[in-house]
Design a protein around this motif. Structure first.
Motif, PDB file in Angstrom:
ATOM      1  N   PHE A 279       0.954  -1.302  -0.196  1.00  0.00           N
ATOM      2  CA  PHE A 279      -0.054  -0.168  -0.090  1.00  0.00           C
ATOM      3  C   PHE A 279       0.816   1.208  -0.012  1.00  0.00           C
ATOM      4  O   PHE A 279       0.478   2.208  -0.623  1.00  0.00           O
ATOM      5  CB  PHE A 279      -1.075  -0.018   1.102  1.00  0.00           C
ATOM      6  N   PHE A 280       2.008   1.281   0.529  1.00  0.00           N
ATOM      7  CA  PHE A 280       2.826   2.439   0.592  1.00  0.00           C
ATOM      8  C   PHE A 280       3.378   2.449  -0.926  1.00  0.00           C
ATOM      9  O   PHE A 280       3.305   3.717  -1.345  1.00  0.00           O
ATOM     10  CB  PHE A 280       4.099   1.901   1.368  1.00  0.00           C
ATOM     11  N   TYR A 281       3.611   1.329  -1.463  1.00  0.00           N
ATOM     12  CA  TYR A 281       3.999   1.517  -2.981  1.00  0.00           C
ATOM     13  C   TYR A 281       2.968   1.963  -3.785  1.00  0.00           C
ATOM     14  O   TYR A 281       3.029   2.846  -5.010  1.00  0.00           O
ATOM     15  CB  TYR A 281       4.568   0.308  -3.710  1.00  0.00           C
ATOM     16  N   ALA A 282       1.876   1.625  -3.601  1.00  0.00           N
ATOM     17  CA  ALA A 282       0.380   2.166  -4.221  1.00  0.00           C
ATOM     18  C   ALA A 282       0.469   3.794  -4.154  1.00  0.00           C
ATOM     19  O   ALA A 282       0.185   4.427  -5.007  1.00  0.00           O
ATOM     20  CB  ALA A 282      -0.642   1.608  -3.577  1.00  0.00           C
TER      21      ALA A 282
ATOM     22  N   TYR B 114      -3.931   6.155  -0.054  1.00  0.00           N
ATOM     23  CA  TYR B 114      -3.257   5.051   0.037  1.00  0.00           C
ATOM     24  C   TYR B 114      -1.945   4.948   1.155  1.00  0.00           C
ATOM     25  O   TYR B 114      -1.620   4.039   1.697  1.00  0.00           O
ATOM     26  CB  TYR B 114      -2.750   4.509  -1.330  1.00  0.00           C
ATOM     27  N   PHE B 115      -1.454   5.961   1.336  1.00  0.00           N
ATOM     28  CA  PHE B 115      -0.381   6.104   2.261  1.00  0.00           C
ATOM     29  C   PHE B 115      -1.033   6.015   3.704  1.00  0.00           C
ATOM     30  O   PHE B 115      -0.564   5.545   4.634  1.00  0.00           O
ATOM     31  CB  PHE B 115       0.375   7.508   2.271  1.00  0.00           C
ATOM     32  N   GLU B 116      -2.344   6.721   3.737  1.00  0.00           N
ATOM     33  CA  GLU B 116      -2.957   6.502   5.114  1.00  0.00           C
ATOM     34  C   GLU B 116      -3.398   4.761   5.304  1.00  0.00           C
ATOM     35  O   GLU B 116      -3.424   4.448   6.405  1.00  0.00           O
ATOM     36  CB  GLU B 116      -4.165   7.511   5.132  1.00  0.00           C
ATOM     37  N   LYS B 117      -4.018   4.241   4.235  1.00  0.00           N
ATOM     38  CA  LYS B 117      -4.268   2.880   4.073  1.00  0.00           C
ATOM     39  C   LYS B 117      -3.100   2.138   4.666  1.00  0.00           C
ATOM     40  O   LYS B 117      -3.110   1.250   5.525  1.00  0.00           O
ATOM     41  CB  LYS B 117      -4.812   2.309   2.838  1.00  0.00           C
ATOM     42  N   PHE B 118      -1.709   2.325   4.312  1.00  0.00           N
ATOM     43  CA  PHE B 118      -0.635   1.819   4.792  1.00  0.00           C
ATOM     44  C   PHE B 118      -0.424   2.152   6.197  1.00  0.00           C
ATOM     45  O   PHE B 118      -0.139   1.083   7.042  1.00  0.00           O
ATOM     46  CB  PHE B 118       0.535   2.163   3.912  1.00  0.00           C
TER      47      PHE B 118
END
Length: 252
Positions: free
Chosen positions: A139-142, A158-162
């Motif tokens: 998710f960081f890569y996303a 997506y950074f928050e999802k990570f």
């Protein structure tokens, strides 16, 4: 001549027929496994979706687990392309990551469900957790891929999802703590990235959700305090604006 209990025979025939139907439906799992071994992800996906749509499928925990693995594999294929400098599909990558996690979560819910019709395979829970542990950093890569493609608001999400991934209920408290410790530096980087992207988008609540976490790294602290102060100023919170300036003065 033995007597035949017609009632028992009828029940037995019905049960045999039911077992045959369930076996036929659950055989989609075995066929999908064969296709997965051949890395025919789309073929496996089609079979599993058919099984999911069929109300007679009983091994739902196993089916959702396999769906999660297929979506994970499709996302991994796109990540490998990116690592090799080849063209990759950012949206396909992100979509399959989300679907992988959704299906691992649904498999976990089926395992916990006391009314589950079919007991899941012994390895299913372990596979779900292992895959979820491994997929977290994807998710960081996303977030990075979306940022590179100019989708800044989606990138921040997506950074928050990570950042929030370790809080998934599939992990116990010890596993969550271990993940947060192991990924602490990357989580701090993600928080800074999200803060910056939200700041650029004038999403002040987004800035404030991530700013404190981003201040854990000295190199980020000055910029983050400035973003945080601006966010409070824009929201009209003069007390927190002044307090943030004081924190900045004390910390830098």
């Amino acid at each position: 001549k033995p007597k035949i209990d017609m009632k028992k025979m009828l029940v037995a025939i019905i049960m045999m027929a039911f077992a045959g139907v369930c076996s036929a439906q659950n055989s989609a799992l075995q066929k999908a496994t064969g296709l997965m071994q051949k890395q025919d992800w789309l073929g496996a996906l089609e079979l599993l979706e058919q099984g999911k749509a069929n109300p007679k499928t009983t091994k739902l925990a196993d089916l959702y687990s396999q769906l999660g693995m297929v979506h994970y594999a499709i996302a991994d294929t796109e990540l490998r392309k990116a690592a090799q400098g080849l063209a990759y599909d950012t949206l396909m990558y992100c979509r399959n990551l989300d679907q992988a996690v959704e299906n691992f979560d649904r498999s976990y819910a089926e395992i916990l469900n006391p009314t589950t019709k079919a007991k899941p395979g012994e390895e299913t829970m372990g596979n779900n957790k292992t895959n979820m542990l491994n997929i977290c950093v994807y998710f960081f890569y996303a977030g990075d891929f979306l940022n590179r493609s100019g989708r800044h608001a989606e990138s921040a999400k997506y950074f928050e999802k990570f950042i929030n991934f370790p809080d998934n209920p599939i992990f116990d408290a010890a596993e969550r703590d271990t993940m947060k410790t192991r990924l602490a530096d990357v989580i701090t980087q993600a928080a800074y990235n999200a803060s910056f992207l939200y700041y650029d988008d004038k999403n002040w609540d987004g800035v404030l959700r991530n700013a404190d976490l981003a201040t854990r790294k000295d190199a980020f602290r000055r910029d983050v305090y400035l973003m945080k102060a601006r966010a409070y100023e824009e929201k009209g919170d003069t007390a927190m604006y002044a307090q943030t300036l004081l924190e900045a003065a004390n910390a830098t």
